[in-house]
Design a protein around this motif. Structure first.
Motif, PDB file in Angstrom:
ATOM      1  N   GLU A  50      59.340  53.954  53.222  1.00  0.00           N
ATOM      2  CA  GLU A  50      59.418  54.507  51.877  1.00  0.00           C
ATOM      3  C   GLU A  50      59.782  53.412  50.867  1.00  0.00           C
ATOM      4  O   GLU A  50      59.193  53.335  49.789  1.00  0.00           O
ATOM      5  CB  GLU A  50      60.491  55.595  51.857  1.00  0.00           C
ATOM      6  N   ILE A  51      60.744  52.580  51.228  1.00  0.00           N
ATOM      7  CA  ILE A  51      61.167  51.491  50.344  1.00  0.00           C
ATOM      8  C   ILE A  51      60.008  50.518  50.141  1.00  0.00           C
ATOM      9  O   ILE A  51      59.742  50.078  49.021  1.00  0.00           O
ATOM     10  CB  ILE A  51      62.411  50.757  50.921  1.00  0.00           C
ATOM     11  N   GLU A  52      59.291  50.231  51.218  1.00  0.00           N
ATOM     12  CA  GLU A  52      58.169  49.305  51.116  1.00  0.00           C
ATOM     13  C   GLU A  52      57.098  49.857  50.184  1.00  0.00           C
ATOM     14  O   GLU A  52      56.545  49.143  49.351  1.00  0.00           O
ATOM     15  CB  GLU A  52      57.595  49.071  52.512  1.00  0.00           C
ATOM     16  N   GLU A  53      56.854  51.156  50.317  1.00  0.00           N
ATOM     17  CA  GLU A  53      55.867  51.816  49.466  1.00  0.00           C
ATOM     18  C   GLU A  53      56.264  51.721  47.989  1.00  0.00           C
ATOM     19  O   GLU A  53      55.456  51.398  47.134  1.00  0.00           O
ATOM     20  CB  GLU A  53      55.802  53.290  49.856  1.00  0.00           C
ATOM     21  N   THR A  85      73.697  54.083  63.932  1.00  0.00           N
ATOM     22  CA  THR A  85      73.286  54.869  62.769  1.00  0.00           C
ATOM     23  C   THR A  85      72.596  54.048  61.663  1.00  0.00           C
ATOM     24  O   THR A  85      71.521  54.434  61.217  1.00  0.00           O
ATOM     25  CB  THR A  85      74.480  55.686  62.208  1.00  0.00           C
ATOM     26  N   PRO A  86      73.184  52.906  61.257  1.00  0.00           N
ATOM     27  CA  PRO A  86      72.513  52.134  60.202  1.00  0.00           C
ATOM     28  C   PRO A  86      71.101  51.696  60.598  1.00  0.00           C
ATOM     29  O   PRO A  86      70.191  51.719  59.764  1.00  0.00           O
ATOM     30  CB  PRO A  86      73.417  50.908  60.018  1.00  0.00           C
ATOM     31  N   THR A  87      70.914  51.353  61.872  1.00  0.00           N
ATOM     32  CA  THR A  87      69.595  50.931  62.344  1.00  0.00           C
ATOM     33  C   THR A  87      68.603  52.088  62.191  1.00  0.00           C
ATOM     34  O   THR A  87      67.513  51.915  61.653  1.00  0.00           O
ATOM     35  CB  THR A  87      69.672  50.509  63.833  1.00  0.00           C
ATOM     36  N   ALA A  88      69.066  53.256  62.636  1.00  0.00           N
ATOM     37  CA  ALA A  88      68.194  54.427  62.550  1.00  0.00           C
ATOM     38  C   ALA A  88      67.846  54.720  61.088  1.00  0.00           C
ATOM     39  O   ALA A  88      66.692  54.974  60.753  1.00  0.00           O
ATOM     40  CB  ALA A  88      68.895  55.629  63.176  1.00  0.00           C
ATOM     41  N   ASN A  89      68.844  54.616  60.205  1.00  0.00           N
ATOM     42  CA  ASN A  89      68.602  54.853  58.783  1.00  0.00           C
ATOM     43  C   ASN A  89      67.610  53.843  58.229  1.00  0.00           C
ATOM     44  O   ASN A  89      66.740  54.188  57.455  1.00  0.00           O
ATOM     45  CB  ASN A  89      69.919  54.725  57.992  1.00  0.00           C
ATOM     46  N   TYR A  90      67.800  52.599  58.640  1.00  0.00           N
ATOM     47  CA  TYR A  90      66.939  51.541  58.155  1.00  0.00           C
ATOM     48  C   TYR A  90      65.492  51.826  58.534  1.00  0.00           C
ATOM     49  O   TYR A  90      64.598  51.771  57.689  1.00  0.00           O
ATOM     50  CB  TYR A  90      67.398  50.189  58.735  1.00  0.00           C
ATOM     51  N   GLU A  91      65.302  52.186  59.804  1.00  0.00           N
ATOM     52  CA  GLU A  91      63.935  52.469  60.259  1.00  0.00           C
ATOM     53  C   GLU A  91      63.347  53.680  59.550  1.00  0.00           C
ATOM     54  O   GLU A  91      62.180  53.716  59.219  1.00  0.00           O
ATOM     55  CB  GLU A  91      63.927  52.703  61.779  1.00  0.00           C
ATOM     56  N   TYR A  92      64.238  54.645  59.283  1.00  0.00           N
ATOM     57  CA  TYR A  92      63.765  55.864  58.650  1.00  0.00           C
ATOM     58  C   TYR A  92      63.337  55.604  57.205  1.00  0.00           C
ATOM     59  O   TYR A  92      62.322  56.087  56.741  1.00  0.00           O
ATOM     60  CB  TYR A  92      64.868  56.937  58.687  1.00  0.00           C
TER      61      TYR A  92
END
Ligand code: C2E
Ligand code: MG
Ligand code: MG
Ligand code: MG
Length: 279
Positions: free
Chosen positions: A16-19, A5-12
């Motif tokens: 957006e965070i980078e932007e 789950t954390p991996t999936a959240n991270y990718e998701y």
């Protein structure tokens, strides 16, 4: 499953965070350029005595012109200036500008109006903070009692010892101190007593609760606390006549808000003061 789950959240969330990060860095770069080019402005909002409505001073508020007639809100760019450390230099400029305007006002026949300036935590962390304010006051020749520093509860809770020491020193020098947005942060009552405060600013969210026939007991409690601590109380965000009358009834001393005047450039403030003088 718990690991996936954390991996999936991270990718998701990553793009957006980078932007957001890219946007923030872009804004910080723009802010630095504009500040270096001396394009920031310090506007002033009048503060009045509640019962006589005489102007007693003003709060200096930063404005960043966006180049097309509008302004970027300090609520948006001050956090970026704090995050990047730029607020130390910008804050020093705000203090300089305030002293310069205090001298101009004195020359124009307003020798007793004061200016309140907002200060942020990175400014307190600057080891030269106290000394540079004292030097600024001495060099500009203003009365130290006409300069007020506004701090928030969160500043005190972040660095209680640095803040208490710096303010105690500045207070001895004659500078006055206000606690801003009071009631919106969590302050410890013991720190509140250790701070050399002069004024307590009732946050405008509590003033906004004042409606005909309602009690607004938080505003009432804050004014009572301020009075018991021996502080001058000032209500922020007074927009309506009934809010002013209500605050007078509570025993509040002073006010700031659109009802009396919006933040305005210095030239407009001068016109505003001249008009009020004539009555
Ligand atoms: P603040 O120190 O609480 O300033 C009061 C804010 O309330 C100002 O917003 C002012 O325009 C607004 N205000 C005043 N009267 C009324 C009213 O009757 N109704 C409404 N709705 N609003 C009212 P502004 O100018 O957008 O500034 C936002 C915040 O940005 C300030 O809140 C302060 O925390 C920060 N800020 C502004 N200038 C500086 C600065 O020079 N240094 C630092 N560190 N922060 C600053
Ligand atoms: Mg303020
Ligand atoms: Mg405030
Ligand atoms: Mg505020």
């Amino acid at each position: 499953r718990a690991k996936k789950t954390p991996t999936a959240n991270y990718e998701y969330f990553a793009p957006e965070i980078e932007e957001q990060t890219t946007w923030r860095l872009h804004m910080i770069r723009r802010l630095r350029t504009e500040f270096m080019a001396r394009n920031l402005e310090l506007w002033f909002q009048p503060q009045v005595d509640l019962s006589s409505e005489a102007v007693i001073g003003m709060e200096g508020l930063l404005r960043w012109p966006d180049g097309s007639g509008g302004y970027i809100s300090p609520a948006e760019f001050v956090p970026l200036a704090e995050y990047s450390g730029l607020i130390v230099d910008i804050g020093y400029w705000v203090l300089e500008e305030s002293c310069r305007r205090l001298n101009e006002l004195a020359k124009m026949g307003y020798p007793n109006l004061r200016v309140a300036v907002n200060v942020s935590i990175p400014q307190f962390r600057d080891p030269n903070f106290v000394q540079s304010i004292k030097q600024l006051i001495t060099h500009s020749g203003i009365k130290p009692g006409l300069l007020e520093l506004e701090i928030t509860e969160s500043i005190v809770m972040d660095e209680p010892h640095i803040v208490i020491d710096a303010l105690t020193d500045l207070k001895k020098f004659g500078v006055t101190i206000a606690i801003d947005d009071f009631g919106t942060g969590f302050s410890s009552m013991s720190y509140l007593q250790k701070l050399p405060l002069d004024r307590l600013k009732v946050d405008r969210s509590f003033v906004a609760e004042i409606k005909p026939g309602e009690t607004a007991f938080i505003a009432e409690t804050i004014v009572t606390l301020g009075n018991k601590l021996g502080l001058i109380t000032i209500a922020e965000g007074i927009e309506k006549r009934e809010q002013a009358s209500f605050m007078i009834k509570l025993g509040c001393d002073e006010a700031q808000g659109y009802l009396f005047g919006r933040p305005m450039p210095f030239s407009s403030l001068v016109e505003y003061l001249a008009k009020r003088k004539k009555g």
